[in-house]
Design a protein around this motif. Structure first.
Motif, PDB file in Angstrom:
ATOM      1  N   ASN A  92      56.602 -26.769  23.265  1.00  0.00           N
ATOM      2  CA  ASN A  92      58.088 -26.493  22.641  1.00  0.00           C
ATOM      3  C   ASN A  92      58.974 -25.574  23.222  1.00  0.00           C
ATOM      4  O   ASN A  92      58.849 -24.387  23.430  1.00  0.00           O
ATOM      5  N   GLY A  93      59.560 -26.188  24.256  1.00  0.00           N
ATOM      6  CA  GLY A  93      60.540 -25.166  25.228  1.00  0.00           C
ATOM      7  C   GLY A  93      60.779 -25.795  26.489  1.00  0.00           C
ATOM      8  O   GLY A  93      61.550 -25.464  27.366  1.00  0.00           O
ATOM      9  N   THR A 151      71.625 -27.429  31.600  1.00  0.00           N
ATOM     10  CA  THR A 151      71.225 -27.856  30.420  1.00  0.00           C
ATOM     11  C   THR A 151      69.971 -28.611  30.563  1.00  0.00           C
ATOM     12  O   THR A 151      69.542 -29.370  29.624  1.00  0.00           O
ATOM     13  N   ARG A 180      66.170 -30.041  30.868  1.00  0.00           N
ATOM     14  CA  ARG A 180      64.763 -29.789  30.130  1.00  0.00           C
ATOM     15  C   ARG A 180      63.840 -29.185  30.798  1.00  0.00           C
ATOM     16  O   ARG A 180      63.666 -29.434  31.860  1.00  0.00           O
ATOM     17  N   SER A 238      64.608 -18.557  19.004  1.00  0.00           N
ATOM     18  CA  SER A 238      65.883 -19.609  18.734  1.00  0.00           C
ATOM     19  C   SER A 238      66.533 -20.120  19.967  1.00  0.00           C
ATOM     20  O   SER A 238      66.238 -19.561  20.757  1.00  0.00           O
ATOM     21  N   ASP A 239      67.403 -20.971  19.521  1.00  0.00           N
ATOM     22  CA  ASP A 239      68.126 -21.669  20.774  1.00  0.00           C
ATOM     23  C   ASP A 239      68.868 -20.629  21.336  1.00  0.00           C
ATOM     24  O   ASP A 239      69.287 -20.525  22.691  1.00  0.00           O
ATOM     25  N   ARG A 288      66.854 -18.202  23.402  1.00  0.00           N
ATOM     26  CA  ARG A 288      66.562 -18.863  24.566  1.00  0.00           C
ATOM     27  C   ARG A 288      67.417 -18.796  25.530  1.00  0.00           C
ATOM     28  O   ARG A 288      67.591 -18.661  26.883  1.00  0.00           O
ATOM     29  N   GLN A 289      68.778 -19.324  25.088  1.00  0.00           N
ATOM     30  CA  GLN A 289      70.001 -18.969  26.164  1.00  0.00           C
ATOM     31  C   GLN A 289      70.102 -17.775  26.642  1.00  0.00           C
ATOM     32  O   GLN A 289      70.562 -17.722  27.865  1.00  0.00           O
ATOM     33  N   PHE A 315      75.327 -26.559  21.124  1.00  0.00           N
ATOM     34  CA  PHE A 315      74.545 -26.353  20.130  1.00  0.00           C
ATOM     35  C   PHE A 315      74.039 -25.140  19.613  1.00  0.00           C
ATOM     36  O   PHE A 315      72.829 -25.092  18.801  1.00  0.00           O
ATOM     37  N   LEU A 316      74.967 -24.059  19.764  1.00  0.00           N
ATOM     38  CA  LEU A 316      74.507 -22.955  19.274  1.00  0.00           C
ATOM     39  C   LEU A 316      75.552 -22.329  18.010  1.00  0.00           C
ATOM     40  O   LEU A 316      76.458 -23.077  17.985  1.00  0.00           O
ATOM     41  N   SER A 367      75.891 -17.038  17.535  1.00  0.00           N
ATOM     42  CA  SER A 367      75.334 -17.017  19.062  1.00  0.00           C
ATOM     43  C   SER A 367      76.423 -17.203  20.114  1.00  0.00           C
ATOM     44  O   SER A 367      76.613 -16.836  21.266  1.00  0.00           O
TER      45      SER A 367
END
Lengths: 348, 340
Positions: A347-348, B92, B94, B149-150, B153-154, B177-178, B182
């Motif tokens: 997950n990440g 962005t 992965r 959370s997103d 992480r950002q 996506f935030l 955020s």
């Protein structure tokens, strides 16, 4: 508190120490336990250079169990590290030398060399010979290079995995074709080799096998820093000053050496490369290669030593190693897939 | 006087090389300067070439033509290693870092500065901790990325770019996506970092609202008009935004700094209202229902007149017709019936 870096490092140090003890224990057990039951004090005496009360025991310990235990130790570490490198470089936890067809490539190399050596009357063409090792290396790196080439424009990891499986099928169909042209004796030798047997490496062959595996492992240790950067993806790694081309070439060399050495001598050994990196990450709870790489090496050695021990348990003959490795490997993969939402590195 | 630009591009052509000598140009002849101490926001429609421009300026892909100078040096003369000391990126792409702690990820930003095995010195450790603190996530230092959370992480990825200690930071859609909290946190964070640490920060975004509030300078990129750059307010007031999305169905409202759908108004209504907020929302409900509001009503009323004293006191008069509404809901119902 439980996760401050100091205790964290302490934990990984403790884990490495425990695993090292486990590997040592299993290695010794591989010398003492086998199809032929030999009293432990006899084994002890033979190992220290004494004479055995039964002459064949000396041969069994020194010419069979000792090289086989060393082979299991090195082959386990080699395959596990090859799997880890592939999982990191392809950013795919389900990558491994078997799934991506790399050990099939090595097998193809061995098959080609076997057939050619018969036609040209060369020695060393049988599995375990130098020519076969060379063929395996060429085959493994060729497949790995093909997959790396596809990875530059196939961005979807699952699709890349399927391409790997397809390339593997292509290689196996070539192997079947070659078998068609081979003598029945060769087909038999090839089939026996294909079942996987850690006992194939003789004491005389051991130095070459060990140097090739250790060379592959050594290169992987040099790659710790770029491997950590690669967890972010190639572009991030490039932005951190990592030379992507050099890193990929070294990865190619390392996985090629590791997979080829093991496959050429012991046959294609399944599941170690795929599953052991997961065992290592689950034990360590981290993807940081600084500690993950040594833990993966030790876990690989421990798992293959254990598999070898199990395969020699029956008193009459041995179970092929490839019948044992999936019993440990497959449940791990299923566990990891079922629980992927709870496992941090998914997950990440 | 303007400071020397951190990145300066002249006659820049961006796009992709396709096969032998083939090119897929996306933008041609761009002249742009990125200044230190400022937050620059790159806005544009999908396909205008925002990501391609960011990738070209970051050195991930070569320009098709023109020149890029970073810190006064042509980009093609800068080694990858040196570039990693000049530009930090947030992408962005992965990643597979769920099994690393926030600290370990930010520490990856130190890689250009550390030795062969990436061992952190005491100074590196302090820089990593400072970066985490600057992004307001020091409490998450030893948590795994998978548990964040997103938005968090950002922030970690931004902290990674800060720990890299580059004078230039380039971010590709850091707020996509935030949620709104955020988004505002991250934009404010980047704005203050640019000002306090004198870094040149460039980001692409679709969040025009926040870009107008916190962007010191804007780069507006469109397929039709190319690049328009300038200080935010200059661009708003010179009509540059109408050329950003040259589309009949959309227009820019410089008063509110937002884009609105162009309504096809069937009727005109005079509106009398003394409260600005109230007026804004009255115009909104009228537009949505196909009415245009005339705000400068004369004395002789020939058309319908809407008087609004409060959200609960709305009066409609048209000739002899006099109707009172106690809420916008009642007004909306009336407007819809009248349309039918």
């Amino acid at each position: 508190m439980s996760n401050t870096p100091a205790t964290y490092r302490h934990n990984s140090g403790l884990l490495i120490a425990i695993l090292a003890l486990l590997v040592a224990g299993l290695w010794v057990a591989n010398l003492f336990v086998g199809s032929v039951s030999i009293p432990s004090q006899e084994v002890w005496r033979i190992l220290w250079g004494g004479d055995a009360s039964v002459e064949s025991w000396q041969y069994i310990i020194l010419e069979s169990r000792l090289p086989q235990a060393v082979t299991a130790l090195l082959a386990g570490a080699a395959l596990a590290v090859a799997g880890l490198l592939l999982q990191t470089v392809f950013n795919n936890p389900l990558a491994g030398p078997s799934i991506l067809g790399i050990d099939t490539g090595a097998s193809l190399g061995v098959a080609v060399v076997m057939l050619a050596s018969n036609m040209l009357n060369l020695a060393n063409g049988m599995p375990g010979g130098i020519a076969a090792v060379g063929g395996a290396f060429v085959g493994a790196t060729a497949i790995m290079a093909v997959i790396l080439f596809f990875s530059t424009f196939v961005r979807d990891n699952l699709m890349l995995l399927i391409i790997g499986i397809m390339v593997g099928y292509l290689a196996s169909s070539l192997i079947s074709l070659l078998n068609f042209f081979a003598t029945s004796q060769q087909v038999h030798a090839y089939t026996m080799w294909g079942l996987g047997n850690l006992g194939n490496v003789t004491l005389q062959q051991l130095p070459l096998f060990a140097s090739l595996s250790l060379a592959g492992l050594f290169i992987s240790v040099l790659l710790v820093k770029p491997l950590n950067a690669m967890l972010l993806g190639t572009r991030y790694a490039e932005n951190l000053g990592i030379d992507i081309r050099t890193t990929r070439n070294l990865l190619l060399l390392s996985t090629g050496l590791l997979t080829a050495a093991v496959t050429a001598y012991c046959g294609p050994v399944a599941f170690i490369g795929l599953s052991v990196p997961h065992i290592a990450r689950l034990l360590l709870r981290s993807s940081n290669h600084n500690s993950l790489l040594p833990v993966t090496m030790l876990c690989g050695a421990a798992v293959l030593l254990l598999c070898n021990l199990i395969s020699t348990l029956p008193s009459d003959g041995i179970i092929p190693i490839n019948a044992v490795t999936p019993i440990i490997g497959a449940p791990v993969i299923i566990y990891v897939i079922v629980n992927q939402r709870k496992i941090n590195y998914f997950n990440g | 006087m303007k400071p020397a630009p951190a990145i300066s591009a002249q006659c820049l052509d961006i796009g992709y090389r396709t096969g032998k000598a083939g090119q897929l140009g996306i933008q041609r002849g761009l002249h742009i300067d990125l200044y230190p101490g400022e937050l620059t926001c790159l806005l544009g429609a999908n396909g205008a070439g925002k990501s391609t421009l960011l990738r070209t300026l970051s050195g991930f892909q070569p320009p098709l033509g023109g020149s890029i100078c970073i810190d006064g040096r042509p980009i093609e003369e800068i080694s990858k290693r040196d570039l990693s000391h000049l530009i930090g990126v947030v992408l962005t792409d992965r990643t597979a870092i769920g099994g690393l702690t926030a600290y370990e990820v930010v520490a990856l930003g130190r890689q250009p500065h550390t030795g062969f095995f990436g061992r952190l010195s005491r100074a590196d450790d302090e820089i990593v901790r400072n970066a985490l603190a600057a992004c307001g996530i020091a409490t998450k230092t030893h948590e795994f990325m998978a548990s964040l959370s997103d938005g968090e992480r950002q922030k970690i990825m931004i902290a990674k770019a800060l720990a890299q200690e580059c004078p230039i930071v380039i971010l590709d859609e850091p707020t996509a996506f935030l949620d709104v909290v955020s988004r505002i946190e991250i934009m404010s964070l980047l704005h203050s970092i640019a000002a306090e640490q004198n870094r040149a920060i460039l980001l692409s975004t679709h969040d025009i609202e926040q870009a107008l509030v916190l962007g010191d300078r804007l780069w507006l990129l469109s397929r039709e008009y190319g690049m328009q750059t300038g200080v935010t307010e200059d661009l708003i007031l010179n009509g540059a935004f109408d050329r950003l999305f040259p589309h009949a169905a959309i227009h820019f409202d410089p008063l509110h700094g937002s884009f609105y759908p162009t309504v096809t108004r069937q009727h005109i209504v005079d509106v009398a209202c003394h409260d600005e907020t109230l007026l804004h929302w009255v115009v909104n409900i009228l537009n949505r229902n196909g009415y245009a509001a005339n705000l400068t009503a004369g004395t002789e009323c020939t058309r319908a007149l809407l008087r609004i004293a409060s959200p609960h006191d709305i009066a409609w008069s048209c000739g002899t017709e006099q109707i009172a509404f106690a809420s916008f809901e009642e007004l909306a119902m009336f407007l819809k019936q009248r349309n039918d």
